[in-house]
Design an enzyme around this catalytic site. Structure first.
Site, PDB file in Angstrom:
ATOM      1  N   GLY A   1       0.847  -1.194   0.000  1.00 20.55           N
ATOM      2  CA  GLY A   1       0.000   0.000   0.000  1.00 20.55           C
ATOM      3  C   GLY A   1       0.879   1.240   0.000  1.00 20.55           C
ATOM      4  O   GLY A   1       2.082   1.164  -0.293  1.00 20.55           O
TER       5      GLY A   1
ATOM      6  N   HIS B   1       3.995  26.484 -21.767  1.00 22.52           N
ATOM      7  CA  HIS B   1       5.008  25.594 -22.319  1.00 22.52           C
ATOM      8  C   HIS B   1       6.385  26.100 -21.914  1.00 22.52           C
ATOM      9  O   HIS B   1       6.638  27.301 -22.021  1.00 22.52           O
ATOM     10  CB  HIS B   1       4.898  25.563 -23.846  1.00 22.52           C
TER      11      HIS B   1
HETATM   12  P1  NAI Z   1      -3.046   0.202   2.757  1.00 22.41           P
HETATM   13  O1  NAI Z   1      -4.419  -0.199   3.138  1.00 22.41           O
HETATM   14  O2  NAI Z   1      -2.835   1.294   1.769  1.00 22.41           O
HETATM   15  O3  NAI Z   1      -2.245  -1.083   2.232  1.00 22.41           O
HETATM   16  C1  NAI Z   1      -2.110  -2.252   3.002  1.00 22.41           C
HETATM   17  C2  NAI Z   1      -1.702  -3.400   2.099  1.00 22.41           C
HETATM   18  O4  NAI Z   1      -1.361  -4.529   2.916  1.00 22.41           O
HETATM   19  C3  NAI Z   1      -2.798  -3.849   1.158  1.00 22.41           C
HETATM   20  O5  NAI Z   1      -2.284  -3.865  -0.143  1.00 22.41           O
HETATM   21  C4  NAI Z   1      -3.160  -5.242   1.682  1.00 22.41           C
HETATM   22  O6  NAI Z   1      -3.596  -6.103   0.653  1.00 22.41           O
HETATM   23  C5  NAI Z   1      -1.833  -5.713   2.279  1.00 22.41           C
HETATM   24  N1  NAI Z   1      -1.959  -6.785   3.294  1.00 22.41           N
HETATM   25  C6  NAI Z   1      -2.847  -6.858   4.306  1.00 22.41           C
HETATM   26  N2  NAI Z   1      -2.651  -8.009   5.025  1.00 22.41           N
HETATM   27  C7  NAI Z   1      -1.613  -8.677   4.461  1.00 22.41           C
HETATM   28  C8  NAI Z   1      -0.928  -9.923   4.736  1.00 22.41           C
HETATM   29  N3  NAI Z   1      -1.275 -10.714   5.750  1.00 22.41           N
HETATM   30  N4  NAI Z   1       0.088 -10.289   3.928  1.00 22.41           N
HETATM   31  C9  NAI Z   1       0.468  -9.482   2.892  1.00 22.41           C
HETATM   32  N5  NAI Z   1      -0.131  -8.311   2.596  1.00 22.41           N
HETATM   33  C10 NAI Z   1      -1.160  -7.889   3.361  1.00 22.41           C
HETATM   34  O7  NAI Z   1      -2.338   0.556   4.159  1.00 22.41           O
HETATM   35  P2  NAI Z   1      -1.005   1.328   4.534  1.00 22.41           P
HETATM   36  O8  NAI Z   1      -0.065   1.417   3.411  1.00 22.41           O
HETATM   37  O9  NAI Z   1      -0.557   0.697   5.804  1.00 22.41           O
HETATM   38  O10 NAI Z   1      -1.542   2.792   4.835  1.00 22.41           O
HETATM   39  C11 NAI Z   1      -2.478   3.009   5.881  1.00 22.41           C
HETATM   40  C12 NAI Z   1      -3.351   4.190   5.607  1.00 22.41           C
HETATM   41  O11 NAI Z   1      -2.601   5.395   5.632  1.00 22.41           O
HETATM   42  C13 NAI Z   1      -4.021   4.102   4.252  1.00 22.41           C
HETATM   43  O12 NAI Z   1      -5.371   4.449   4.388  1.00 22.41           O
HETATM   44  C14 NAI Z   1      -3.292   5.128   3.425  1.00 22.41           C
HETATM   45  O13 NAI Z   1      -4.140   5.719   2.464  1.00 22.41           O
HETATM   46  C15 NAI Z   1      -2.829   6.138   4.469  1.00 22.41           C
HETATM   47  N6  NAI Z   1      -1.598   6.775   4.015  1.00 22.41           N
HETATM   48  C16 NAI Z   1      -1.648   7.665   2.998  1.00 22.41           C
HETATM   49  C17 NAI Z   1      -0.504   8.235   2.511  1.00 22.41           C
HETATM   50  C18 NAI Z   1      -0.600   9.180   1.354  1.00 22.41           C
HETATM   51  O14 NAI Z   1      -1.687   9.638   1.066  1.00 22.41           O
HETATM   52  N7  NAI Z   1       0.492   9.463   0.665  1.00 22.41           N
HETATM   53  C19 NAI Z   1       0.821   7.910   3.071  1.00 22.41           C
HETATM   54  C20 NAI Z   1       0.758   6.934   4.082  1.00 22.41           C
HETATM   55  C21 NAI Z   1      -0.408   6.411   4.551  1.00 22.41           C
END
Ligand code: NAI
Length: 462
Positions: free
Chosen positions: A178, A441
């Protein structure tokens, strides 16, 4: 004991923005925050420190990859991890102090400590009980680990520990492809760490337009990240010099394991509402732990509201900010509104990835007739001049009305480019409206215009 028009619990982007706007609208406002600094997860241990590390390591990557091509000789600089960490801390401190200044400027009271809500209309901080007509839960979220995985923030870390590792690890396994996994994975890959990302699904960044996700995966692989997709992590065990991650292939059921010096668990976040006393108050919750609210962010308890990561919707700082502003307007007797159809999402890797509105997969699922306008950065002179021509802009528009339905960008400054599409969508613009707008541009934004042109009679430079 003091009495306020509104007490907001939590000084993250949702809470502090809500407080400032409510004060600007004439309310007497207090914010309860137990951290030593304001800004919540985003400013202290999230968006802002990660952007500092992404910037520093991107600069290093530029030296390695592109400096000699431009006649800048002399070799790559040595990395001083300690100084990079202090630069990151200075960036954080500058921003958190900025909020403190804004609180003073807007006469927002900071109640230092952790809040509980002993009864409707009352907020307790330490031994003091304060009264307020409106109480806002803006307590955000916390990392949700995997069952059986013990995070120690040293060897097995969440994003918080990943920002302050004592040294640059030789190897790292990231669980979850993610946003957090890919941003932090990129930071360490650029610093020379061997990074392997293990993801449960068959593609990275679930929910992202599939074509963009595919290009993103290819580009990240080129940058040295390794991916194991379709693999469910079963357990993570800490050893004397690192940890072992055991995973199972979802296709074959075969089990395998990987050793690494550090394991980053980035498998999502969950609402953080523990300790507020919501159960005793009888606040209705949703099955996934969010506070249930109506369209005006009110819970089932009169005068008690919730916004941001604590309620449904994407866990994004800017979504929380918009809800904070809308709620402030509502509390001040005006009408507040958030357009949930136009909330951009950005991944701050290099290249950046940004999106807004519907993906092509969602439009297919809805059975909607749409057209696609695509333009590669390879046809954009500015991107080519700075070695950033990998990527494209993809615009989706209604087949009959030409109204813009979504945009997906992978390429230079995608996180900024996306906003012209956001504004266009906010005004219900057509792809032709964008195509007819003069773009300077040479800029990256010409690629957005070209994608809009591609929805009609065709792009010029493709
Ligand atoms: P995420 O929900 O974006 O991704 C988590 C990933 O982990 C998913 O792809 C899922 O399929 C995988 N996963 C879950 N269980 C698993 C397992 N047992 N084995 C392998 N893979 C597994 O969560 P993330 O990256 O932790 O981010 C958390 C939140 O923070 C999100 O809602 C994100 O949008 C937000 N965030 C946003 C940012 C931005 O806008 N740039 C930066 C950092 C976080």
């Amino acid at each position: 004991m003091a009495s306020f028009d509104a007490i907001i619990i939590g000084a993250g982007p949702g809470g502090y923005v809500c407080a400032i706007r409510a004060a600007q609208l004439g309310l007497n406002v207090a914010v309860v925050e137990g951290r030593d600094t304001l800004g919540g997860t985003c400013l202290n241990v999230g968006c802002i420190p990660s952007k500092a590390l992404l910037h520093a390591t991107h600069s290093l990557h530029e030296v390695h990859e592109n400096f000699e091509k431009m006649g800048l000789m002399g070799g790559a600089p040595k990395v001083d991890w300690g100084r990079m960490q202090s630069y990151k801390s200075d960036v954080v401190a500058g921003n958190t102090k900025g909020i403190e200044f804004l609180f003073k400027k807007n006469k927002v009271t900071w109640l230092k400590g952790w809040a509980t809500i002993p009864a409707p209309g009352k907020v307790q901080v330490g031994t003091e009980v304060h009264e307020a007509k409106h109480i806002v839960i803006a307590t955000g979220s916390e990392p949700s680990s995997l069952p059986g995985v013990t995070v120690d923030e040293m060897t097995i870390v969440t994003s918080t520990g990943a920002l302050t590792l004592p040294q640059i690890p030789k190897s790292m396994v990231v669980i979850g492809a993610g946003v957090i996994g890919l941003e932090m994975g990129s930071v360490y890959a650029r610093l020379g760490t061997s990074v392997t990302v293990v993801e449960y699904l068959d593609a990275i960044t679930p929910g992202m337009d599939a074509e963009v996700a595919k290009a993103f995966e290819r580009i990240l692989k080129k940058q040295g990240l390794k991916f194991i997709l379709g693999a469910a992590v079963q357990k993570v065990e800490a050893g004397s010099s690192g940890a072992t991650v055991t995973y199972k292939s979802r296709k074959t059921d075969a089990e395998a394991s990987l050793d690494a010096e550090v394991v980053l668990v980035a498998t999502g976040r969950k609402p953080y509402t523990a300790g507020l006393g919501l159960e005793a108050l009888g606040v209705e919750m949703l099955p996934r732990g969010q506070v249930k609210t109506d369209a005006h962010y009110m819970t089932n308890v009169a005068g008690l509201y919730a916004i941001g990561d604590a309620i449904v919707g994407p866990m994004l700082a800017h979504k929380a900010e918009d809800e904070g502003m809308a709620l402030a307007e509502i509390m001040a007797g005006k009408s507040g509104h958030v357009n949930y159809g136009v909330i951009p999402g950005v991944v701050y890797t290099s290249p950046e990835v940004a999106s807004v509105g519907a993906t092509e997969e969602q439009l297919k699922e809805q059975g909607r007739a749409y057209k696609v306008g695509k333009f590669p950065f390879m046809g954009n002179a500015r991107a080519k001049a700075v070695f950033q021509a990998d990527g494209f802009v993809k615009l989706l528009a209604d087949a009959a009305t030409d109204r813009i339905l979504g945009a997906h960008i992978i390429g230079p400054a995608a996180g900024d480019l996306i906003h012209e599409v956001c504004v266009a969508m906010e005004f219900g613009a057509s792809a032709q409206d964008l195509a007819m707008t003069c773009h300077a541009h040479p800029t990256y934004s010409e690629a957005v215009r070209e994608a809009a042109l591609a929805c009609g009679d065709g792009a010029i430079h493709a």
